[in-house]
Design an enzyme around this catalytic site. Sequence first.
Site, short mmCIF file in Angstrom:
data_model
loop_
_atom_site.label_atom_id
_atom_site.label_comp_id
_atom_site.label_asym_id
_atom_site.label_seq_id
_atom_site.Cartn_x
_atom_site.Cartn_y
_atom_site.Cartn_z
N ASP A 1 5.17 -8.88 7.02
CA ASP A 1 4.35 -9.86 6.32
C ASP A 1 2.99 -10.02 6.97
O ASP A 1 2.88 -10.17 8.19
CB ASP A 1 5.07 -11.21 6.26
CG ASP A 1 6.30 -11.14 5.38
OD1 ASP A 1 6.14 -10.98 4.16
OD2 ASP A 1 7.42 -11.22 5.91
N ASP B 1 5.10 -4.69 11.94
CA ASP B 1 5.45 -5.97 11.36
C ASP B 1 5.32 -5.82 9.84
O ASP B 1 4.68 -4.88 9.35
CB ASP B 1 4.49 -7.05 11.88
CG ASP B 1 4.78 -8.42 11.32
OD1 ASP B 1 5.96 -8.77 11.19
OD2 ASP B 1 3.82 -9.15 11.00
#
Length: 344
Positions: A28, A26
């Site tokens: 953020d 991922d």
Amino acid sequence: MGDNSSASDEKTQKAGNRITNVYIWDMDETLILLKSLLNGAFAEAFNGSKDVKKGVELGKMWENHILKMCDDYFFYEQIENYNKPFLDALKEYDDGMDLSGYDFNRDGFSPPHDDPSLKKLAYRHRAIGNKYKQGLQSIFDQEMLSFLDELYSMTDEYTDRWLSSGTFSLRILMWPQFNSIACHYRHLCFQCVARAFLEQCSSGEDYSTSSLGSTSGITDFTDAKFQHVNVLVTSGSLIPSLAKCLLFRLDNWIAHGDVYSSWEVGKLQCFQWIKERFNNPNVRFCVIGDGWEECEAAQAMQWPFVKIDFRPGSSHRFPGLSLKTIGYYFSVVYGSHDAENDEE
């Protein structure tokens, strides 16, 4: 002659038996901090020891530069409403025409509902990919590069070196002989270890050979037991996510073709595409992120999931994340293999 042939056959056999580890990241609040700066969540997690206003200001500066980069260099004003899950999604419409003298402002680009318009969008995707490969130095002048370096340093300091990485951290994680030194660095921040691990995942498994991440996002050693691939699946739209990779210095370790946007299709669909792409019995997948969606998608795919949490008291922080740790997650799902890193 026979000896050379035998050696070549042995290398081929090793390559055929090699395990490929695909790390699905991922973005953020995992590899970078942005949302938690903008909304103050990162500072608030430190119970008053962080200046919330300063964090918000830093986040806004990053946000402005991401948007400006998208608009000025990545055609975002033209293609913002036509998000695709990855840059090669329209590859079938790209005829490979030389774009060196192409005028993107005068090609009559319109909503991509027919083949000619899809071809023009595919051209833009290819141009963005080429700029990504060339790096920030091909986009900005020295004055802007220096400013971005300063912004990076200020953010890095504010976040307790969350954005940091370095050769020393890479070596601590990469080679067993550095374990006696590593014990003195258990305080290494989340992103320092995160990025070092990211670099490690790009650098193969041949500990006797010094290596750098390749522009393909895959480092391939014929004699290595393991091949490591970094893939990014972000819930943000594709073009700003590519800009973030460049601005936050992730482009050396994640190739533009390995960035996926789940904005419209969802992370499970992206994971399924990635599985199809690396369809081989010797491939293992591991998902690393902070959100519920990637967790549920990993569970649906029956892949290991490493939960990340930036809060200082959390047990799910990156310090301690190494190939040995990930090897444990792999063994739970895939069974025991020779350890990538015998860090005893």
